[in-house]
Design a protein around this motif. Structure first.
Motif, PDB file in Angstrom:
ATOM      1  N   LEU A  15      47.923  15.810 -10.231  1.00  0.00           N
ATOM      2  CA  LEU A  15      48.124  14.375 -10.406  1.00  0.00           C
ATOM      3  C   LEU A  15      46.959  13.717 -11.136  1.00  0.00           C
ATOM      4  O   LEU A  15      47.157  12.827 -11.952  1.00  0.00           O
ATOM      5  CB  LEU A  15      48.339  13.699  -9.048  1.00  0.00           C
ATOM      6  N   ARG A  16      45.754  14.133 -10.817  1.00  0.00           N
ATOM      7  CA  ARG A  16      44.576  13.603 -11.480  1.00  0.00           C
ATOM      8  C   ARG A  16      43.680  14.775 -11.844  1.00  0.00           C
ATOM      9  O   ARG A  16      43.072  15.391 -10.979  1.00  0.00           O
ATOM     10  CB  ARG A  16      43.833  12.603 -10.594  1.00  0.00           C
ATOM     11  N   PRO A  17      43.597  15.094 -13.142  1.00  0.00           N
ATOM     12  CA  PRO A  17      42.803  16.255 -13.539  1.00  0.00           C
ATOM     13  C   PRO A  17      41.313  16.047 -13.265  1.00  0.00           C
ATOM     14  O   PRO A  17      40.818  14.922 -13.251  1.00  0.00           O
ATOM     15  CB  PRO A  17      43.076  16.384 -15.036  1.00  0.00           C
ATOM     16  N   THR A  18      40.636  17.153 -13.070  1.00  0.00           N
ATOM     17  CA  THR A  18      39.203  17.156 -12.779  1.00  0.00           C
ATOM     18  C   THR A  18      38.441  17.750 -13.965  1.00  0.00           C
ATOM     19  O   THR A  18      39.050  18.281 -14.906  1.00  0.00           O
ATOM     20  CB  THR A  18      38.918  18.009 -11.542  1.00  0.00           C
ATOM     21  N   SER A  39      39.463   9.446 -17.003  1.00  0.00           N
ATOM     22  CA  SER A  39      39.178   8.116 -16.464  1.00  0.00           C
ATOM     23  C   SER A  39      40.105   7.796 -15.290  1.00  0.00           C
ATOM     24  O   SER A  39      41.305   8.046 -15.346  1.00  0.00           O
ATOM     25  CB  SER A  39      39.364   7.075 -17.564  1.00  0.00           C
ATOM     26  N   ARG A  40      39.532   7.225 -14.240  1.00  0.00           N
ATOM     27  CA  ARG A  40      40.329   6.844 -13.065  1.00  0.00           C
ATOM     28  C   ARG A  40      41.255   5.674 -13.374  1.00  0.00           C
ATOM     29  O   ARG A  40      42.323   5.558 -12.808  1.00  0.00           O
ATOM     30  CB  ARG A  40      39.413   6.465 -11.907  1.00  0.00           C
ATOM     31  N   GLY A  41      40.817   4.796 -14.244  1.00  0.00           N
ATOM     32  CA  GLY A  41      41.614   3.621 -14.593  1.00  0.00           C
ATOM     33  C   GLY A  41      41.903   3.587 -16.075  1.00  0.00           C
ATOM     34  O   GLY A  41      41.018   3.836 -16.890  1.00  0.00           O
ATOM     35  N   ALA A  42      43.133   3.303 -16.425  1.00  0.00           N
ATOM     36  CA  ALA A  42      43.583   3.131 -17.814  1.00  0.00           C
ATOM     37  C   ALA A  42      43.125   4.245 -18.751  1.00  0.00           C
ATOM     38  O   ALA A  42      42.470   3.985 -19.759  1.00  0.00           O
ATOM     39  CB  ALA A  42      43.131   1.769 -18.325  1.00  0.00           C
ATOM     40  N   GLY A  47      41.075   6.584 -23.812  1.00  0.00           N
ATOM     41  CA  GLY A  47      41.303   7.539 -24.898  1.00  0.00           C
ATOM     42  C   GLY A  47      41.359   6.857 -26.251  1.00  0.00           C
ATOM     43  O   GLY A  47      40.843   7.375 -27.249  1.00  0.00           O
ATOM     44  N   THR A  48      41.967   5.677 -26.305  1.00  0.00           N
ATOM     45  CA  THR A  48      42.037   4.923 -27.560  1.00  0.00           C
ATOM     46  C   THR A  48      40.650   4.431 -27.955  1.00  0.00           C
ATOM     47  O   THR A  48      40.296   4.440 -29.142  1.00  0.00           O
ATOM     48  CB  THR A  48      43.033   3.753 -27.441  1.00  0.00           C
ATOM     49  N   LEU A  49      39.855   4.002 -26.988  1.00  0.00           N
ATOM     50  CA  LEU A  49      38.474   3.598 -27.279  1.00  0.00           C
ATOM     51  C   LEU A  49      37.660   4.783 -27.788  1.00  0.00           C
ATOM     52  O   LEU A  49      36.850   4.656 -28.713  1.00  0.00           O
ATOM     53  CB  LEU A  49      37.819   2.999 -26.031  1.00  0.00           C
ATOM     54  N   TRP A  50      37.877   5.967 -27.193  1.00  0.00           N
ATOM     55  CA  TRP A  50      37.207   7.185 -27.663  1.00  0.00           C
ATOM     56  C   TRP A  50      37.611   7.467 -29.111  1.00  0.00           C
ATOM     57  O   TRP A  50      36.767   7.818 -29.940  1.00  0.00           O
ATOM     58  CB  TRP A  50      37.565   8.363 -26.755  1.00  0.00           C
ATOM     59  N   ALA A  51      38.900   7.301 -29.417  1.00  0.00           N
ATOM     60  CA  ALA A  51      39.375   7.522 -30.785  1.00  0.00           C
ATOM     61  C   ALA A  51      38.690   6.562 -31.752  1.00  0.00           C
ATOM     62  O   ALA A  51      38.295   6.954 -32.862  1.00  0.00           O
ATOM     63  CB  ALA A  51      40.894   7.333 -30.851  1.00  0.00           C
ATOM     64  N   TRP A  52      38.551   5.305 -31.337  1.00  0.00           N
ATOM     65  CA  TRP A  52      37.908   4.300 -32.182  1.00  0.00           C
ATOM     66  C   TRP A  52      36.448   4.672 -32.432  1.00  0.00           C
ATOM     67  O   TRP A  52      35.970   4.640 -33.571  1.00  0.00           O
ATOM     68  CB  TRP A  52      38.029   2.939 -31.515  1.00  0.00           C
ATOM     69  N   SER A  94      51.807  13.052 -18.424  1.00  0.00           N
ATOM     70  CA  SER A  94      50.772  12.426 -17.607  1.00  0.00           C
ATOM     71  C   SER A  94      50.007  11.400 -18.433  1.00  0.00           C
ATOM     72  O   SER A  94      49.707  11.634 -19.607  1.00  0.00           O
ATOM     73  CB  SER A  94      49.800  13.487 -17.091  1.00  0.00           C
ATOM     74  N   GLY A  95      49.678  10.291 -17.830  1.00  0.00           N
ATOM     75  CA  GLY A  95      48.861   9.288 -18.488  1.00  0.00           C
ATOM     76  C   GLY A  95      47.471   9.797 -18.826  1.00  0.00           C
ATOM     77  O   GLY A  95      46.775   9.207 -19.658  1.00  0.00           O
ATOM     78  N   HIS A  96      47.068  10.902 -18.216  1.00  0.00           N
ATOM     79  CA  HIS A  96      45.752  11.475 -18.487  1.00  0.00           C
ATOM     80  C   HIS A  96      45.731  12.267 -19.794  1.00  0.00           C
ATOM     81  O   HIS A  96      44.660  12.548 -20.327  1.00  0.00           O
ATOM     82  CB  HIS A  96      45.299  12.351 -17.321  1.00  0.00           C
ATOM     83  N   ILE A  97      46.898  12.626 -20.300  1.00  0.00           N
ATOM     84  CA  ILE A  97      46.987  13.269 -21.608  1.00  0.00           C
ATOM     85  C   ILE A  97      46.873  12.149 -22.638  1.00  0.00           C
ATOM     86  O   ILE A  97      47.775  11.316 -22.763  1.00  0.00           O
ATOM     87  CB  ILE A  97      48.301  14.056 -21.769  1.00  0.00           C
TER      88      ILE A  97
END
Length: 176
Positions: A15-18, A39-42, A47-52, A94-97
Protein backbone atom coordinates in the motif's frame (compact mmCIF):
# COMPACT_ATOMS: atom_id res chain seq x y z
CA UNK A 1 8.21 -5.64 0.13
CA UNK A 2 7.46 -7.79 3.14
CA UNK A 3 9.45 -10.97 3.57
CA UNK A 4 6.37 -12.79 4.89
CA UNK A 5 4.24 -14.44 2.22
CA UNK A 6 0.62 -15.45 2.49
CA UNK A 7 -0.43 -19.11 2.55
CA UNK A 8 -0.68 -19.24 -1.26
CA UNK A 9 2.89 -17.75 -1.57
CA UNK A 10 1.51 -14.53 -3.07
CA UNK A 11 3.30 -11.40 -1.91
CA UNK A 12 1.10 -8.98 0.02
CA UNK A 13 -0.26 -5.77 -1.50
CA UNK A 14 2.22 -2.91 -1.02
CA UNK A 15 0.00 0.00 0.00
CA UNK A 16 2.83 2.39 0.80
CA UNK A 17 6.23 1.54 -0.65
CA UNK A 18 9.34 1.86 1.49
CA UNK A 19 12.96 2.71 0.75
CA UNK A 20 13.66 -1.03 0.74
CA UNK A 21 10.96 -1.54 -1.94
CA UNK A 22 12.34 1.42 -3.96
CA UNK A 23 15.82 -0.12 -4.04
CA UNK A 24 14.70 -3.74 -4.52
CA UNK A 25 14.35 -3.48 -8.32
CA UNK A 26 15.42 -0.95 -10.98
CA UNK A 27 11.81 -0.70 -12.17
CA UNK A 28 10.73 0.42 -8.70
CA UNK A 29 13.38 3.16 -8.66
CA UNK A 30 12.19 4.47 -12.03
CA UNK A 31 8.45 4.13 -11.44
CA UNK A 32 8.67 5.74 -8.00
CA UNK A 33 10.49 8.73 -9.49
CA UNK A 34 13.85 8.13 -7.80
CA UNK A 35 12.09 8.20 -4.45
CA UNK A 36 9.75 11.16 -4.99
CA UNK A 37 6.84 8.71 -5.04
CA UNK A 38 7.62 7.67 -1.47
CA UNK A 39 6.08 10.90 -0.19
CA UNK A 40 3.43 10.33 2.48
CA UNK A 41 1.29 13.14 1.11
CA UNK A 42 0.50 13.98 -2.52
CA UNK A 43 3.13 11.79 -4.18
CA UNK A 44 1.90 12.83 -7.65
CA UNK A 45 2.52 16.47 -6.81
CA UNK A 46 5.93 15.66 -5.32
CA UNK A 47 6.79 13.64 -8.44
CA UNK A 48 5.76 16.55 -10.65
CA UNK A 49 7.90 18.93 -8.57
CA UNK A 50 10.82 16.48 -8.94
CA UNK A 51 10.24 16.50 -12.71
CA UNK A 52 10.28 20.31 -12.72
CA UNK A 53 13.53 20.44 -10.74
CA UNK A 54 15.15 17.85 -13.01
CA UNK A 55 13.99 19.83 -16.07
CA UNK A 56 15.54 23.05 -14.74
CA UNK A 57 18.83 21.24 -14.05
CA UNK A 58 18.91 19.46 -17.43
CA UNK A 59 17.60 22.30 -19.63
CA UNK A 60 20.92 24.15 -20.13
CA UNK A 61 22.47 20.93 -21.49
CA UNK A 62 19.61 19.83 -23.73
CA UNK A 63 18.66 20.51 -27.33
CA UNK A 64 15.23 19.81 -28.77
CA UNK A 65 16.56 16.57 -30.22
CA UNK A 66 17.91 15.49 -26.84
CA UNK A 67 14.64 16.36 -25.07
CA UNK A 68 12.66 14.44 -27.67
CA UNK A 69 14.93 11.42 -27.31
CA UNK A 70 14.89 11.59 -23.50
CA UNK A 71 11.11 11.82 -23.37
CA UNK A 72 10.67 8.98 -25.89
CA UNK A 73 13.15 6.69 -24.09
CA UNK A 74 11.73 7.66 -20.67
CA UNK A 75 8.26 6.78 -21.91
CA UNK A 76 9.38 3.32 -23.04
CA UNK A 77 11.40 2.69 -19.87
CA UNK A 78 8.49 4.04 -17.83
CA UNK A 79 6.02 1.72 -19.53
CA UNK A 80 8.17 -1.23 -18.46
CA UNK A 81 8.88 0.18 -14.98
CA UNK A 82 5.25 1.10 -14.26
CA UNK A 83 4.08 -2.32 -15.46
CA UNK A 84 6.57 -4.20 -13.26
CA UNK A 85 6.09 -1.97 -10.21
CA UNK A 86 2.29 -2.15 -10.37
CA UNK A 87 2.53 -5.95 -10.54
CA UNK A 88 4.96 -6.07 -7.62
CA UNK A 89 2.78 -3.70 -5.56
CA UNK A 90 -0.33 -5.62 -6.63
CA UNK A 91 -2.08 -2.28 -7.18
CA UNK A 92 -3.10 -1.43 -10.76
CA UNK A 93 -2.23 2.28 -10.54
CA UNK A 94 -0.79 3.26 -7.17
CA UNK A 95 -0.51 6.98 -6.54
CA UNK A 96 3.08 6.29 -5.51
CA UNK A 97 3.98 5.42 -9.10
CA UNK A 98 4.95 8.88 -10.35
CA UNK A 99 7.06 8.27 -13.44
CA UNK A 100 3.96 9.03 -15.50
CA UNK A 101 3.84 12.54 -14.00
CA UNK A 102 7.57 13.00 -14.56
CA UNK A 103 7.59 12.18 -18.26
CA UNK A 104 4.31 13.94 -19.05
CA UNK A 105 5.38 17.12 -17.24
CA UNK A 106 8.76 17.08 -19.00
CA UNK A 107 6.79 17.07 -22.24
CA UNK A 108 4.76 20.08 -21.09
CA UNK A 109 7.82 22.03 -19.97
CA UNK A 110 9.74 21.20 -23.14
CA UNK A 111 6.90 22.43 -25.33
CA UNK A 112 6.24 25.64 -23.36
CA UNK A 113 9.93 26.59 -23.27
CA UNK A 114 11.12 29.39 -23.21
CA UNK A 115 8.47 30.08 -20.55
CA UNK A 116 9.90 31.64 -17.42
CA UNK A 117 9.15 30.73 -13.83
CA UNK A 118 5.57 32.08 -13.83
CA UNK A 119 4.72 30.35 -17.10
CA UNK A 120 6.13 27.09 -15.79
CA UNK A 121 4.25 27.54 -12.51
CA UNK A 122 1.02 28.04 -14.48
CA UNK A 123 1.78 24.90 -16.49
CA UNK A 124 2.44 23.02 -13.22
CA UNK A 125 -0.90 24.15 -11.74
CA UNK A 126 -2.86 23.24 -14.88
CA UNK A 127 -1.14 19.88 -15.23
CA UNK A 128 -1.81 18.96 -11.59
CA UNK A 129 -5.44 20.06 -11.95
CA UNK A 130 -6.02 17.95 -15.06
CA UNK A 131 -4.15 14.99 -13.57
CA UNK A 132 -6.07 15.11 -10.28
CA UNK A 133 -9.57 15.79 -11.62
CA UNK A 134 -9.52 13.00 -14.23
CA UNK A 135 -12.34 14.22 -16.46
CA UNK A 136 -12.75 13.81 -20.21
CA UNK A 137 -9.71 12.24 -21.87
CA UNK A 138 -7.98 11.58 -18.55
CA UNK A 139 -11.00 9.65 -17.23
CA UNK A 140 -11.30 7.70 -20.49
CA UNK A 141 -7.61 6.69 -20.43
CA UNK A 142 -7.74 5.84 -16.73
CA UNK A 143 -10.82 3.59 -17.10
CA UNK A 144 -9.98 2.03 -20.47
CA UNK A 145 -6.48 0.85 -19.59
CA UNK A 146 -6.88 -0.04 -15.91
CA UNK A 147 -5.31 -3.34 -14.95
CA UNK A 148 -2.06 -5.25 -14.84
CA UNK A 149 0.45 -6.18 -17.48
CA UNK A 150 1.64 -4.05 -20.41
CA UNK A 151 -1.86 -2.65 -21.04
CA UNK A 152 -2.05 -1.43 -17.44
CA UNK A 153 1.46 0.04 -17.55
CA UNK A 154 0.51 1.90 -20.73
CA UNK A 155 -2.64 3.17 -19.02
CA UNK A 156 -0.65 4.50 -16.07
CA UNK A 157 1.26 6.69 -18.54
CA UNK A 158 -1.62 7.50 -20.89
CA UNK A 159 -3.85 9.45 -18.50
CA UNK A 160 -0.91 11.73 -17.64
CA UNK A 161 -0.13 12.29 -21.31
CA UNK A 162 -3.81 13.23 -21.72
CA UNK A 163 -3.40 15.70 -18.83
CA UNK A 164 -0.30 17.08 -20.58
CA UNK A 165 -2.26 17.49 -23.82
CA UNK A 166 -5.09 19.33 -22.04
CA UNK A 167 -2.54 21.55 -20.27
CA UNK A 168 -0.87 22.40 -23.57
CA UNK A 169 -4.24 23.13 -25.22
CA UNK A 170 -5.20 25.57 -22.47
CA UNK A 171 -1.82 27.29 -22.69
CA UNK A 172 -2.08 27.51 -26.50
CA UNK A 173 -5.57 29.06 -26.29
CA UNK A 174 -4.38 31.44 -23.56
CA UNK A 175 -1.38 32.60 -25.61
CA UNK A 176 -3.43 33.28 -28.72
Amino acid sequence: MSETLTADATPPVVLRPTLKFLLAHPAHFIALGAGSGLSRGAPGTVGTLWAWAAFVILQPHMSDLRWGALIALSTLAGWWACTVTAQHMRIADSGHIVWDEVVAFWLVLWLVTPAGFWGQLGAFALFRLFDAVKVGPMAWADKTFKGFGPRGGFGILLDDFAAALCTLLVIAVWRY
